[in-house]
Write a protein that holds these residues in place. Structure first.
Motif, PDB file in Angstrom:
ATOM      1  N   GLU A  88       0.611  -1.250  -0.213  1.00  0.00           N
ATOM      2  CA  GLU A  88      -0.029  -0.694   0.013  1.00  0.00           C
ATOM      3  C   GLU A  88       1.396   1.300   0.278  1.00  0.00           C
ATOM      4  OE1 GLU A  88      -2.814  -0.463   3.895  1.00  0.00           O
ATOM      5  OE2 GLU A  88      -3.426  -2.325   2.849  1.00  0.00           O
ATOM      6  N   LEU A  89       2.000   1.155   0.315  1.00  0.00           N
ATOM      7  CA  LEU A  89       3.105   2.187   0.384  1.00  0.00           C
ATOM      8  C   LEU A  89       3.545   2.430  -0.307  1.00  0.00           C
ATOM      9  CD1 LEU A  89       3.538   2.491   4.641  1.00  0.00           C
ATOM     10  CD2 LEU A  89       1.356   4.036   3.306  1.00  0.00           C
ATOM     11  N   ARG A  90       3.842   1.933  -1.557  1.00  0.00           N
ATOM     12  CA  ARG A  90       4.776   1.320  -2.446  1.00  0.00           C
ATOM     13  C   ARG A  90       5.510   3.148  -3.252  1.00  0.00           C
ATOM     14  NH1 ARG A  90       5.974  -2.819  -6.024  1.00  0.00           N
ATOM     15  NH2 ARG A  90       7.529  -2.904  -7.809  1.00  0.00           N
ATOM     16  N   GLY A  91       4.183   3.936  -2.831  1.00  0.00           N
ATOM     17  CA  GLY A  91       4.727   5.332  -3.755  1.00  0.00           C
ATOM     18  C   GLY A  91       5.153   6.026  -2.814  1.00  0.00           C
ATOM     19  N   GLU A  92       5.166   6.315  -1.897  1.00  0.00           N
ATOM     20  CA  GLU A  92       6.165   6.545  -0.531  1.00  0.00           C
ATOM     21  C   GLU A  92       7.762   5.836  -0.621  1.00  0.00           C
ATOM     22  OE1 GLU A  92       5.207   8.952   1.466  1.00  0.00           O
ATOM     23  OE2 GLU A  92       3.439   8.915  -0.208  1.00  0.00           O
ATOM     24  N   ILE A  93       7.130   4.585  -0.490  1.00  0.00           N
ATOM     25  CA  ILE A  93       8.945   4.630  -0.816  1.00  0.00           C
ATOM     26  C   ILE A  93       9.890   4.310  -2.141  1.00  0.00           C
ATOM     27  CG2 ILE A  93      10.401   1.937  -1.586  1.00  0.00           C
ATOM     28  CD1 ILE A  93       9.556   2.216   1.330  1.00  0.00           C
ATOM     29  N   GLU A  94       8.856   5.304  -2.829  1.00  0.00           N
ATOM     30  CA  GLU A  94       9.695   5.406  -3.990  1.00  0.00           C
ATOM     31  C   GLU A  94       9.927   7.029  -4.326  1.00  0.00           C
ATOM     32  OE1 GLU A  94       8.256   4.846  -8.592  1.00  0.00           O
ATOM     33  OE2 GLU A  94       7.980   3.255  -7.696  1.00  0.00           O
ATOM     34  N   LYS A  95       9.348   7.394  -2.862  1.00  0.00           N
ATOM     35  CA  LYS A  95      10.145   8.746  -3.162  1.00  0.00           C
ATOM     36  C   LYS A  95      11.969   8.288  -2.685  1.00  0.00           C
ATOM     37  CE  LYS A  95       6.072  11.040  -2.163  1.00  0.00           C
ATOM     38  NZ  LYS A  95       5.453  11.450  -0.319  1.00  0.00           N
ATOM     39  N   ILE A  96      11.803   8.170  -2.053  1.00  0.00           N
ATOM     40  CA  ILE A  96      13.181   7.889  -1.317  1.00  0.00           C
ATOM     41  C   ILE A  96      14.132   6.957  -2.212  1.00  0.00           C
ATOM     42  CG2 ILE A  96      14.044   6.588   0.881  1.00  0.00           C
ATOM     43  CD1 ILE A  96      10.932   6.557   2.594  1.00  0.00           C
ATOM     44  N   LEU A  97      13.442   5.932  -3.029  1.00  0.00           N
ATOM     45  CA  LEU A  97      14.403   5.652  -3.960  1.00  0.00           C
ATOM     46  C   LEU A  97      14.880   6.114  -5.068  1.00  0.00           C
ATOM     47  CD1 LEU A  97      15.034   2.484  -4.882  1.00  0.00           C
ATOM     48  CD2 LEU A  97      13.305   2.549  -5.765  1.00  0.00           C
ATOM     49  N   ARG A  98      13.672   6.713  -5.350  1.00  0.00           N
ATOM     50  CA  ARG A  98      14.196   8.073  -6.255  1.00  0.00           C
ATOM     51  C   ARG A  98      14.958   8.575  -5.925  1.00  0.00           C
ATOM     52  NH1 ARG A  98      12.231   7.591 -11.872  1.00  0.00           N
ATOM     53  NH2 ARG A  98      10.031   6.436 -12.062  1.00  0.00           N
ATOM     54  N   ALA A  99      14.984   9.425  -5.098  1.00  0.00           N
ATOM     55  CA  ALA A  99      16.479  10.185  -4.751  1.00  0.00           C
ATOM     56  C   ALA A  99      17.817   9.388  -4.338  1.00  0.00           C
ATOM     57  CB  ALA A  99      16.780  10.491  -3.337  1.00  0.00           C
ATOM     58  N   GLN A 100      17.529   8.037  -3.923  1.00  0.00           N
ATOM     59  CA  GLN A 100      18.596   7.348  -4.086  1.00  0.00           C
ATOM     60  C   GLN A 100      19.099   7.431  -5.065  1.00  0.00           C
ATOM     61  OE1 GLN A 100      17.333   4.406  -1.904  1.00  0.00           O
ATOM     62  NE2 GLN A 100      18.018   4.519   0.170  1.00  0.00           N
ATOM     63  N   MET A 158      23.223   7.159  -7.314  1.00  0.00           N
ATOM     64  CA  MET A 158      24.263   5.868  -8.221  1.00  0.00           C
ATOM     65  C   MET A 158      24.201   7.097  -9.009  1.00  0.00           C
ATOM     66  SD  MET A 158      21.802   4.222  -5.494  1.00  0.00           S
ATOM     67  CE  MET A 158      20.106   3.539  -5.834  1.00  0.00           C
ATOM     68  N   TRP A 159      23.017   7.307 -10.211  1.00  0.00           N
ATOM     69  CA  TRP A 159      23.365   7.560 -10.987  1.00  0.00           C
ATOM     70  C   TRP A 159      24.399   8.712 -11.502  1.00  0.00           C
ATOM     71  CZ3 TRP A 159      17.646   8.319 -12.582  1.00  0.00           C
ATOM     72  CH2 TRP A 159      16.538   6.183 -12.427  1.00  0.00           C
ATOM     73  N   ARG A 160      24.460   9.274 -10.548  1.00  0.00           N
ATOM     74  CA  ARG A 160      25.420  10.449 -10.865  1.00  0.00           C
ATOM     75  C   ARG A 160      26.809   9.610 -10.759  1.00  0.00           C
ATOM     76  NH1 ARG A 160      26.398  16.123  -6.834  1.00  0.00           N
ATOM     77  NH2 ARG A 160      28.002  16.683  -8.440  1.00  0.00           N
ATOM     78  N   LEU A 161      26.692   8.827  -9.868  1.00  0.00           N
ATOM     79  CA  LEU A 161      28.285   7.955 -10.102  1.00  0.00           C
ATOM     80  C   LEU A 161      28.322   6.922 -10.518  1.00  0.00           C
ATOM     81  CD1 LEU A 161      27.798   6.765  -6.111  1.00  0.00           C
ATOM     82  CD2 LEU A 161      29.537   8.204  -6.887  1.00  0.00           C
ATOM     83  N   GLY A 162      27.529   7.359 -11.858  1.00  0.00           N
ATOM     84  CA  GLY A 162      27.656   6.345 -13.337  1.00  0.00           C
ATOM     85  C   GLY A 162      27.045   4.965 -13.207  1.00  0.00           C
ATOM     86  N   ALA A 163      26.426   4.276 -12.155  1.00  0.00           N
ATOM     87  CA  ALA A 163      26.332   2.816 -11.974  1.00  0.00           C
ATOM     88  C   ALA A 163      24.518   2.960 -12.244  1.00  0.00           C
ATOM     89  CB  ALA A 163      25.930   2.516 -10.054  1.00  0.00           C
ATOM     90  N   GLU A 164      24.994   1.542 -13.087  1.00  0.00           N
ATOM     91  CA  GLU A 164      23.195   2.147 -13.566  1.00  0.00           C
ATOM     92  C   GLU A 164      22.485   0.154 -13.362  1.00  0.00           C
ATOM     93  OE1 GLU A 164      23.012   5.150 -17.582  1.00  0.00           O
ATOM     94  OE2 GLU A 164      22.995   3.190 -18.060  1.00  0.00           O
ATOM     95  N   TYR A 165      21.843   0.165 -13.601  1.00  0.00           N
ATOM     96  CA  TYR A 165      21.046  -1.525 -13.361  1.00  0.00           C
ATOM     97  C   TYR A 165      20.413  -1.630 -14.645  1.00  0.00           C
ATOM     98  CZ  TYR A 165      22.487   0.939  -8.839  1.00  0.00           C
ATOM     99  OH  TYR A 165      22.976   1.649  -8.054  1.00  0.00           O
ATOM    100  N   ASP A 166      20.069  -2.850 -14.231  1.00  0.00           N
ATOM    101  CA  ASP A 166      18.839  -3.401 -16.051  1.00  0.00           C
ATOM    102  C   ASP A 166      17.413  -3.866 -14.688  1.00  0.00           C
ATOM    103  OD1 ASP A 166      20.244  -4.167 -17.641  1.00  0.00           O
ATOM    104  OD2 ASP A 166      21.850  -5.336 -16.298  1.00  0.00           O
ATOM    105  N   VAL A 167      17.227  -4.200 -13.612  1.00  0.00           N
ATOM    106  CA  VAL A 167      16.308  -4.870 -12.727  1.00  0.00           C
ATOM    107  C   VAL A 167      16.360  -4.023 -10.921  1.00  0.00           C
ATOM    108  CG1 VAL A 167      16.353  -7.231 -12.541  1.00  0.00           C
ATOM    109  CG2 VAL A 167      14.317  -5.938 -13.077  1.00  0.00           C
ATOM    110  N   LEU A 168      15.552  -3.517 -11.208  1.00  0.00           N
ATOM    111  CA  LEU A 168      15.062  -3.658  -9.370  1.00  0.00           C
ATOM    112  C   LEU A 168      13.860  -5.096  -9.445  1.00  0.00           C
ATOM    113  CD1 LEU A 168      13.645   0.482  -9.793  1.00  0.00           C
ATOM    114  CD2 LEU A 168      15.961  -0.912  -8.758  1.00  0.00           C
ATOM    115  N   LEU A 169      14.110  -5.443  -7.924  1.00  0.00           N
ATOM    116  CA  LEU A 169      13.159  -6.537  -7.584  1.00  0.00           C
ATOM    117  C   LEU A 169      12.802  -6.180  -6.324  1.00  0.00           C
ATOM    118  CD1 LEU A 169      15.718  -9.318  -8.103  1.00  0.00           C
ATOM    119  CD2 LEU A 169      14.233  -8.445  -9.652  1.00  0.00           C
ATOM    120  N   TRP A 170      11.649  -5.728  -5.408  1.00  0.00           N
ATOM    121  CA  TRP A 170      11.188  -6.095  -4.430  1.00  0.00           C
ATOM    122  C   TRP A 170      11.035  -6.919  -3.498  1.00  0.00           C
ATOM    123  CZ3 TRP A 170       8.755  -0.028  -3.499  1.00  0.00           C
ATOM    124  CH2 TRP A 170       9.634   0.869  -4.775  1.00  0.00           C
ATOM    125  N   GLU A 171      11.027  -6.318  -2.545  1.00  0.00           N
ATOM    126  CA  GLU A 171      10.473  -7.786  -1.447  1.00  0.00           C
ATOM    127  C   GLU A 171       9.336  -7.929  -1.483  1.00  0.00           C
ATOM    128  OE1 GLU A 171      13.322  -8.312   2.433  1.00  0.00           O
ATOM    129  OE2 GLU A 171      11.394  -7.376   3.257  1.00  0.00           O
TER     130      GLU A 171
END
Length: 539
Positions: free
Chosen positions: A148-160, A164-177
């Motif tokens: 129910e609170l996925r949107g709230e988590i996402e606000k934090i995740l987006r900021a993180q 990571m992106w500024r460091l140049g690190a990228e991913y293929d997939v996010l796996l949510w618990e």
RNA sequence: GCGCCCGUAGCUCAGUAGGAUAGAGCGGGUGCCUCCUAAGCACCAGGUCGGAGGUUCGAAUCCUCCCGGGCGCACCA
């Protein structure tokens, strides 16, 4: 080969400079494709606060290893695990709701969440508060598990992710618990394990009512080999969810659905697990690498044990825990409570500011000083994180991590920029450094070219070793050697005059040298890219 | 207590599927910009490779013991 010289029981082979120069006049290419897919999981930061320098080592290490394996010919899938149903995420969300204040002007959302998280812990530390607040935190946990609170988590995740992106690190997939639980993977994993003789629910004793895993056959020597998977109150442990994830990664379980999440700075697509997504070919890896600090060694052993319990020794062997030691700050352990931490964002800001000052000082006419400052600042901190062997502790010191001299990222970047500068000038003169070497031009090679060529030819072996371990520090050491050889070549003097001019070299020597400089530049660029260090054209 | 990891120059680290006088950087000393970027280069000083045994023609590297330091051994995440 020119001659063999026996010396002290060794045979010394002396190669013809021409032979070496010819061999080193072609830039390195990615290795041929190899069979097998490797899933590299890294970062996996709790989505509840900003990244600190301990996380930085994880990101830098994991990203570099993924890049190296990709270059070495493997199919690589980079996974970032989002622990959105954990205690820490719940506490941050609870704190945000409880204090109800907006972020400060200009405050990044992950820093904001982290600040209120710390404030909550102060409150929890006061007499009597824990009992009152605990039921409310549990309610947040329940809502998180329900998604129910996925949107709230996402606000934090987006900021993180911005960090990571500024460091140049990228991913293929996010796996949510929460997806792993809701899509039934946890249940399926437990069902598989319950069919084995190693997982059961004791009827009496200290584990009465819980579901335990007897690991004694797989991890010998433990005083208590029983590991709880499901608590007697029916809730699953973190390890149980991790086992489910591991089974999914290796294709033992199916069921996750995915949808596009975002386009990353390089243009690479990022996907996420999501209940409303559709099946996609993620997972099903033949080998997995988890980049997690050394303190997680025991849970990582349990993952292998769980695979073994299913009779899949092959998969247990194919899982690697890339364990790295913790990061100290100025000789002391990091501590959020004592305020002995540095956020990655603050570190980047400081590194880029110092780089900006140095660019202004060393190259006041720089065409794009802000770009150079960013590249040098990021490069310095990323290189500092991968140049040391993972199983050694890093003592983070500002003066060393942000050093722009000596064994550091900027040293490599400078060597690269120097080569780039010569190539630029060559093109201005109408020369083409990328043109193939004229027939027989390698015969102009001198011992200077031979030395440089020997350094250049070590690149594939360095990559191969780094991929096999896996660890980026071997590649980092090689690149330092290569840059040193190049700088020595560049500075070589004979009778007080330059011994190895490129553009002013006579006859075919100019073509040969230009071609070698091109290879130097390309090798450094490629090597730096594998470490996630930007390669500036000008600095 | 049991288990895993680390110990190399004043400091930070490479080197460890055994092999030649153990290599860098920082810090200290000395030189090099009328020459493609001096964020560089060359040279000097600095090491009983934690200690003691052992294996070997040969050990920083392998084995044993000991001494330092870190970490892990929860129905915490």
């Amino acid at each position: 080969m020119r001659e063999m010289i026996p010396l002290g029981g060794f045979l010394n082979f002396v190669y013809e400079p021409a032979y070496l120069a010819a061999a080193a006049s072609t830039p390195p290419k990615p290795f041929p494709k190899r069979p097998g897919k490797i899933a590299v999981e890294h970062t996996s930061v709790n989505p509840n606060k900003e990244l600190h320098i301990g996380h930085l080592r994880n990101v830098a290490l994991g990203d570099a290893v993924a890049r190296i394996l990709d270059y070495a010919g493997f199919e690589v899938e980079v996974e970032n695990y989002i622990d959105d149903t954990g205690r820490q995420a719940a506490e941050s969300l609870f704190a945000i709701a409880r204090y109800g204040e907006p972020p400060k002007e200009g405050e990044k959302y992950d820093h904001y969440a982290g600040r209120l998280y710390v404030r909550l812990h102060q409150e929890l530390g006061e007499e009597g508060n824990k009992a009152v607040l605990e039921p409310e935190i549990r309610e947040v946990l329940r809502r998180l598990e329900a998604g129910e609170l996925r949107g709230e988590i996402e606000k934090i995740l987006r900021a993180q992710l911005a960090t990571m992106w500024r460091l140049g690190a990228e991913y293929d997939v996010l796996l949510w618990e929460s997806d792993i639980v809701r899509e039934g993977l946890l249940e399926k994993a437990l069902a598989l394990l319950k069919e084995t003789p190693y997982v059961f629910a004791p009827q009496e004793g200290k584990y009465k009512g819980a579901l335990v895993f007897d690991t004694s056959k797989f991890i010998p020597g433990l005083e208590d080999p029983y590991l709880v998977l499901v608590r007697s109150d029916g809730t699953a442990t973190y390890t149980a969810k991790d086992i489910a994830l591991q089974f999914w990664k290796m294709g033992l379980l199916a069921g996750l659905k995915f949808k596009p999440y975002d386009t990353q700075p390089s243009g690479r697509a990022l996907y996420t697990s999501h209940p409303e997504g559709k099946p996609m070919p993620f997972g099903r890896a033949s080998a997995t690498i988890n980049v997690i600090d050394v303190r997680q060694s025991y849970p990582q052993q349990v993952l292998k044990a769980a695979l073994s319990a299913l009779g899949r020794e092959d998969l247990a062997k194919a899982h690697v825990h890339l364990a790295y030691e913790t990061v100290l700050l100025e000789g002391k352990p990091l501590s959020g409570r004592k305020g002995h931490v540095v956020s990655v964002d603050a570190l980047i800001q400081e590194a880029v500011a110092r780089a900006r000052a140095i660019v202004a000082e060393k190259n006041p006419d720089h065409p794009d000083p802000e770009l150079a400052a960013e590249q040098v600042g990021i490069g310095a901190i990323r290189f500092a994180m991968v140049k040391t062997e993972p199983r050694r502790q890093i003592d983070f010191r500002w003066d060393q991590a942000l050093s722009f001299e000596g064994d550091a990222g900027p040293y490599l970047q400078y060597a690269h920029a120097r080569a780039a500068s010569i190539l630029r000038k060559a093109r201005e003169k109408g020369l083409d450094p990328e043109a193939p070497l004229p027939e027989g031009a390698e015969k102009a090679a001198t011992p200077y070219e031979a030395e440089l060529a020997k350094a250049l030819l070590g690149f594939p072996e360095a990559v191969e070793k780094s991929a096999a371990e896996p660890t980026p520090h071997l590649l980092a050491a090689y690149l330092l050697d290569l840059a040193a050889a190049w700088n020595a070549y560049y500075n070589a003097k004979q009778g007080g005059l330059p011994a190895t001019p490129v553009l002013a070299a006579p006859g075919e020597l100019r073509e040969l040298r230009l071609r070698l400089v091109f290879t130097v530049k390309e090798t450094l660029r490629q090597g730096l890219s594998l470490l996630g260090v930007p390669a500036p054209e000008v600095m």
